[in-house]
Write an enzyme that holds these catalytic residues in place. Structure first.
Site, PDB file in Angstrom:
ATOM      1  N   TYR A  70     125.123  25.149 -30.194  1.00  0.00           N
ATOM      2  CA  TYR A  70     125.387  24.572 -31.523  1.00  0.00           C
ATOM      3  C   TYR A  70     125.116  23.070 -31.544  1.00  0.00           C
ATOM      4  O   TYR A  70     124.650  22.514 -32.538  1.00  0.00           O
ATOM      5  CB  TYR A  70     126.821  24.899 -31.965  1.00  0.00           C
ATOM      6  CG  TYR A  70     126.922  26.291 -32.526  1.00  0.00           C
ATOM      7  CD1 TYR A  70     127.302  27.371 -31.725  1.00  0.00           C
ATOM      8  CD2 TYR A  70     126.549  26.550 -33.833  1.00  0.00           C
ATOM      9  CE1 TYR A  70     127.339  28.665 -32.219  1.00  0.00           C
ATOM     10  CE2 TYR A  70     126.576  27.840 -34.344  1.00  0.00           C
ATOM     11  CZ  TYR A  70     126.970  28.896 -33.537  1.00  0.00           C
ATOM     12  OH  TYR A  70     126.979  30.170 -34.040  1.00  0.00           O
ATOM     13  N   ARG A  73     121.518  22.707 -32.168  1.00  0.00           N
ATOM     14  CA  ARG A  73     121.184  23.012 -33.567  1.00  0.00           C
ATOM     15  C   ARG A  73     121.671  21.906 -34.498  1.00  0.00           C
ATOM     16  O   ARG A  73     120.998  21.536 -35.469  1.00  0.00           O
ATOM     17  CB  ARG A  73     121.774  24.372 -33.953  1.00  0.00           C
ATOM     18  CG  ARG A  73     121.077  25.542 -33.255  1.00  0.00           C
ATOM     19  CD  ARG A  73     121.761  26.856 -33.556  1.00  0.00           C
ATOM     20  NE  ARG A  73     121.727  27.150 -34.980  1.00  0.00           N
ATOM     21  CZ  ARG A  73     122.491  28.105 -35.555  1.00  0.00           C
ATOM     22  NH1 ARG A  73     123.338  28.814 -34.806  1.00  0.00           N
ATOM     23  NH2 ARG A  73     122.408  28.330 -36.847  1.00  0.00           N
ATOM     24  N   HIS A 122     128.722  31.061 -44.689  1.00  0.00           N
ATOM     25  CA  HIS A 122     128.854  31.208 -43.236  1.00  0.00           C
ATOM     26  C   HIS A 122     129.291  29.922 -42.563  1.00  0.00           C
ATOM     27  O   HIS A 122     129.084  29.751 -41.370  1.00  0.00           O
ATOM     28  CB  HIS A 122     127.526  31.710 -42.646  1.00  0.00           C
ATOM     29  CG  HIS A 122     127.193  33.094 -43.114  1.00  0.00           C
ATOM     30  ND1 HIS A 122     125.908  33.608 -43.061  1.00  0.00           N
ATOM     31  CD2 HIS A 122     127.953  34.064 -43.663  1.00  0.00           C
ATOM     32  CE1 HIS A 122     125.914  34.849 -43.557  1.00  0.00           C
ATOM     33  NE2 HIS A 122     127.145  35.145 -43.934  1.00  0.00           N
ATOM     34  N   GLY A 196     114.448  32.687 -49.581  1.00  0.00           N
ATOM     35  CA  GLY A 196     114.342  32.493 -48.137  1.00  0.00           C
ATOM     36  C   GLY A 196     115.327  33.269 -47.302  1.00  0.00           C
ATOM     37  O   GLY A 196     115.847  32.763 -46.309  1.00  0.00           O
ATOM     38  N   ASN A 222     109.960  34.220 -51.572  1.00  0.00           N
ATOM     39  CA  ASN A 222     109.793  34.457 -50.140  1.00  0.00           C
ATOM     40  C   ASN A 222     108.301  34.709 -49.903  1.00  0.00           C
ATOM     41  O   ASN A 222     107.676  35.412 -50.691  1.00  0.00           O
ATOM     42  CB  ASN A 222     110.621  35.687 -49.718  1.00  0.00           C
ATOM     43  CG  ASN A 222     110.826  35.742 -48.214  1.00  0.00           C
ATOM     44  OD1 ASN A 222     109.871  35.632 -47.447  1.00  0.00           O
ATOM     45  ND2 ASN A 222     112.067  35.893 -47.782  1.00  0.00           N
TER      46      ASN A 222
HETATM   47  C1  BV8 Z   1     131.471  40.809 -41.308  1.00  0.00           C
HETATM   48  C2  BV8 Z   1     126.477  31.609 -39.025  1.00  0.00           C
HETATM   49  C3  BV8 Z   1     133.278  42.187 -41.443  1.00  0.00           C
HETATM   50  C4  BV8 Z   1     126.468  31.401 -37.538  1.00  0.00           C
HETATM   51  C5  BV8 Z   1     125.605  33.854 -39.416  1.00  0.00           C
HETATM   52  C6  BV8 Z   1     125.810  47.310 -40.207  1.00  0.00           C
HETATM   53  C7  BV8 Z   1     125.820  47.332 -41.588  1.00  0.00           C
HETATM   54  C8  BV8 Z   1     126.421  46.318 -42.318  1.00  0.00           C
HETATM   55  C9  BV8 Z   1     127.003  45.244 -41.662  1.00  0.00           C
HETATM   56  C10 BV8 Z   1     126.980  45.244 -40.283  1.00  0.00           C
HETATM   57  C11 BV8 Z   1     126.404  46.258 -39.550  1.00  0.00           C
HETATM   58  N1  BV8 Z   1     126.562  45.960 -38.239  1.00  0.00           N
HETATM   59  C12 BV8 Z   1     127.214  44.776 -38.125  1.00  0.00           C
HETATM   60  C13 BV8 Z   1     127.480  44.360 -39.360  1.00  0.00           C
HETATM   61  C14 BV8 Z   1     128.172  43.168 -39.736  1.00  0.00           C
HETATM   62  C15 BV8 Z   1     127.323  41.927 -39.530  1.00  0.00           C
HETATM   63  C16 BV8 Z   1     125.868  42.089 -39.919  1.00  0.00           C
HETATM   64  O1  BV8 Z   1     125.513  42.006 -41.082  1.00  0.00           O
HETATM   65  N2  BV8 Z   1     125.014  42.290 -38.918  1.00  0.00           N
HETATM   66  C17 BV8 Z   1     123.608  42.447 -39.186  1.00  0.00           C
HETATM   67  C18 BV8 Z   1     122.817  41.901 -38.012  1.00  0.00           C
HETATM   68  C19 BV8 Z   1     123.330  43.908 -39.449  1.00  0.00           C
HETATM   69  N3  BV8 Z   1     127.917  40.961 -40.410  1.00  0.00           N
HETATM   70  C20 BV8 Z   1     128.980  40.259 -39.980  1.00  0.00           C
HETATM   71  O2  BV8 Z   1     129.427  40.337 -38.858  1.00  0.00           O
HETATM   72  C21 BV8 Z   1     129.629  39.361 -41.012  1.00  0.00           C
HETATM   73  N4  BV8 Z   1     131.028  39.607 -41.001  1.00  0.00           N
HETATM   74  O3  BV8 Z   1     130.788  41.741 -41.666  1.00  0.00           O
HETATM   75  O4  BV8 Z   1     132.780  40.904 -41.156  1.00  0.00           O
HETATM   76  C22 BV8 Z   1     134.549  42.343 -40.776  1.00  0.00           C
HETATM   77  C23 BV8 Z   1     135.299  43.424 -41.145  1.00  0.00           C
HETATM   78  C24 BV8 Z   1     136.491  43.609 -40.563  1.00  0.00           C
HETATM   79  C25 BV8 Z   1     136.945  42.702 -39.609  1.00  0.00           C
HETATM   80  C26 BV8 Z   1     136.183  41.626 -39.236  1.00  0.00           C
HETATM   81  C27 BV8 Z   1     134.967  41.439 -39.819  1.00  0.00           C
HETATM   82  C28 BV8 Z   1     129.394  37.900 -40.675  1.00  0.00           C
HETATM   83  C29 BV8 Z   1     127.931  37.603 -40.740  1.00  0.00           C
HETATM   84  C30 BV8 Z   1     127.699  36.110 -40.580  1.00  0.00           C
HETATM   85  C31 BV8 Z   1     127.083  35.823 -39.229  1.00  0.00           C
HETATM   86  N5  BV8 Z   1     126.782  34.384 -39.152  1.00  0.00           N
HETATM   87  N6  BV8 Z   1     125.405  32.537 -39.403  1.00  0.00           N
HETATM   88  C32 BV8 Z   1     125.236  30.672 -37.089  1.00  0.00           C
HETATM   89  O5  BV8 Z   1     124.358  30.323 -37.901  1.00  0.00           O
HETATM   90  O6  BV8 Z   1     125.149  30.423 -35.859  1.00  0.00           O
HETATM   91  S1  BV8 Z   1     124.344  34.881 -39.800  1.00  0.00           S
HETATM   92  C33 BV8 Z   1     122.898  34.008 -39.830  1.00  0.00           C
HETATM   93  O7  BV8 Z   1     121.848  34.978 -39.775  1.00  0.00           O
HETATM   94  C34 BV8 Z   1     122.626  33.259 -41.103  1.00  0.00           C
HETATM   95  O8  BV8 Z   1     123.758  32.657 -41.620  1.00  0.00           O
HETATM   96  C35 BV8 Z   1     122.062  34.312 -42.028  1.00  0.00           C
HETATM   97  O9  BV8 Z   1     123.084  35.014 -42.660  1.00  0.00           O
HETATM   98  C36 BV8 Z   1     121.372  35.213 -41.068  1.00  0.00           C
HETATM   99  C37 BV8 Z   1     119.896  34.898 -41.024  1.00  0.00           C
HETATM  100  O10 BV8 Z   1     119.381  35.521 -42.122  1.00  0.00           O
HETATM  101  P1  BV8 Z   1     118.395  34.720 -43.077  1.00  0.00           P
HETATM  102  O11 BV8 Z   1     119.067  33.487 -43.570  1.00  0.00           O
HETATM  103  O12 BV8 Z   1     117.903  35.692 -44.050  1.00  0.00           O
HETATM  104  O13 BV8 Z   1     117.235  34.226 -42.123  1.00  0.00           O
HETATM  105  P2  BV8 Z   1     116.105  35.112 -41.439  1.00  0.00           P
HETATM  106  O14 BV8 Z   1     115.579  34.320 -40.321  1.00  0.00           O
HETATM  107  O15 BV8 Z   1     116.590  36.509 -41.225  1.00  0.00           O
HETATM  108  O16 BV8 Z   1     114.998  35.220 -42.588  1.00  0.00           O
HETATM  109  C38 BV8 Z   1     114.367  34.054 -43.025  1.00  0.00           C
HETATM  110  C39 BV8 Z   1     113.591  34.438 -44.263  1.00  0.00           C
HETATM  111  O17 BV8 Z   1     112.959  33.274 -44.756  1.00  0.00           O
HETATM  112  C40 BV8 Z   1     112.498  35.463 -44.004  1.00  0.00           C
HETATM  113  O18 BV8 Z   1     112.534  36.454 -45.000  1.00  0.00           O
HETATM  114  C41 BV8 Z   1     111.209  34.634 -44.135  1.00  0.00           C
HETATM  115  O19 BV8 Z   1     110.147  35.403 -44.685  1.00  0.00           O
HETATM  116  C42 BV8 Z   1     111.648  33.595 -45.117  1.00  0.00           C
HETATM  117  N7  BV8 Z   1     110.862  32.354 -45.082  1.00  0.00           N
HETATM  118  C43 BV8 Z   1     110.195  31.815 -44.038  1.00  0.00           C
HETATM  119  N8  BV8 Z   1     109.599  30.666 -44.442  1.00  0.00           N
HETATM  120  C44 BV8 Z   1     109.930  30.481 -45.758  1.00  0.00           C
HETATM  121  C45 BV8 Z   1     110.731  31.550 -46.166  1.00  0.00           C
HETATM  122  N9  BV8 Z   1     111.222  31.674 -47.407  1.00  0.00           N
HETATM  123  C46 BV8 Z   1     110.904  30.704 -48.293  1.00  0.00           C
HETATM  124  N10 BV8 Z   1     110.135  29.639 -47.970  1.00  0.00           N
HETATM  125  C47 BV8 Z   1     109.633  29.493 -46.729  1.00  0.00           C
HETATM  126  N11 BV8 Z   1     108.858  28.439 -46.416  1.00  0.00           N
END
Ligand code: BV8
Length: 255
Positions: A70, A73, A122, A196, A222
């Site tokens: 962190y 980052r 987040h 994004g 996106n």
């Molecule tokens: C919770 C902070 C419940 C930390 C982050 C199965 C089904 C449903 C849910 C789950 C499951 N299995 C597990 C879960 C839960 C889990 C989850 O969703 N997992 C995923 C992997 C399936 N979620 C959680 O754990 C959440 N909590 O559910 O609690 C609970 C219930 C009971 C008791 C306790 C708890 C918490 C989730 C938060 C995690 N923390 N960040 C840190 O940053 O270090 S997540 C982190 O990753 C980000 O915050 C963000 O959310 C995610 C990244 O996603 P994006 O932002 O979309 O980025 P990504 O790289 O994926 O995509 C970038 C996009 O930009 C692309 O589309 C690309 O094309 C585009 N792009 C590129 N260039 C450009 C552009 N767009 C525009 N312009 C450009 N130039």
């Protein structure tokens, strides 16, 4: 290049909406030089999977490794500037009567660009809290009260437990009230601008579905198709740093 007619449809939807919700992910910060979550981590960190490091288990097992990840980052985001995409979102807030930004990003760049109604779903890697929540959750520690450049997670000044970034890790609940505010906004907005995000991480990824079901016009910005694309009415297929300024100009021309 985004078609002018598609841009016009998006601008119409935003200009006529009484409430606009912006939902952003890592992509909006890409043009500031912040790697998206799914891109390979830079250099030393390439061998670590963010889904492994951004968890309570990783912090329990190796707090110093997570603390240093962190720290890397935070140094990166402190060294970059908001880009035209962030600034366009801030301009939209000044142009329209009710714009709220719900970001998954922890980089603080929306606020740095001048957005005022920002909910950090987040958390923020610019804030630190006691890992034991000794004075309630979150027990946030002022930045100048800790050695943020330390190699080891510093002790909480109140109880001695390790400090950690005030971000939401996988498996953790979102900040109290943040998710409720996001669902309320998604239910009530006339238009949602999704920028994004790959639409993978829950519960943030459900917000566009909630908005569409509630009757909002969903607009995606996106460069590539995502999990959100099937939910969007209007798709602006391009980088947000280019598309959003053009979109805001088109909205301004309608007011
Ligand atoms: C919770 C902070 C419940 C930390 C982050 C199965 C089904 C449903 C849910 C789950 C499951 N299995 C597990 C879960 C839960 C889990 C989850 O969703 N997992 C995923 C992997 C399936 N979620 C959680 O754990 C959440 N909590 O559910 O609690 C609970 C219930 C009971 C008791 C306790 C708890 C918490 C989730 C938060 C995690 N923390 N960040 C840190 O940053 O270090 S997540 C982190 O990753 C980000 O915050 C963000 O959310 C995610 C990244 O996603 P994006 O932002 O979309 O980025 P990504 O790289 O994926 O995509 C970038 C996009 O930009 C692309 O589309 C690309 O094309 C585009 N792009 C590129 N260039 C450009 C552009 N767009 C525009 N312009 C450009 N130039």
């Amino acid at each position: 290049m985004v078609d002018q007619a598609v841009l016009a449809a998006a601008a119409d939807a935003l200009a006529r909406a009484d409430r606009v919700m912006v939902a952003s992910g890592a992509g909006i910060s890409k043009e500031s030089g912040v790697p998206t979550f799914r891109e390979a981590q830079t250099g030393l960190w390439a061998r670590y999977d963010p889904h492994e490091l951004a968890t309570p288990g990783a912090f329990r097992r190796d707090p110093d490794l997570v603390w240093q990840w962190y720290r890397m980052r935070r140094r990166l985001v402190e060294a970059v500037e908001p880009n035209p995409g962030h600034r366009a979102v801030a301009a939209l807030e000044r142009l329209l009567p009710a714009v709220e930004v719900f970001t998954q990003n922890v980089d603080g760049l929306h606020v740095a660009a001048g957005s005022e109604n920002v909910v950090e779903l987040h958390g923020s890697l610019r804030r630190f809290k006691c890992s034991a929540g000794c004075r309630g959750e979150p027990t946030v520690i002022p930045f100048d009260a800790l050695d943020a450049e330390a190699d080891h997670a510093p002790p909480c000044p109140h109880c001695g437990a390790r400090l950690r970034p005030d971000v939401v890790w996988f498996g953790e609940m979102l900040p109290p009230g943040a998710l409720e505010r996001a669902y309320e906004a998604a239910e009530a907005c006339g238009a949602m601008l999704v920028v994004g995000t790959s639409g993978v991480v829950q519960p943030a990824a459900s917000l566009p579905v909630v908005a569409r079901r509630a009757g909002a016009t969903v607009i995606e910005v996106n460069p590539v198709p995502t999990e959100i694309s099937d939910v969007a009415h209007i798709i602006l297929r391009g980088p947000s740093g280019e598309v959003l300024p053009r979109l805001v100009d088109a909205v301004r021309a309608r007011l």
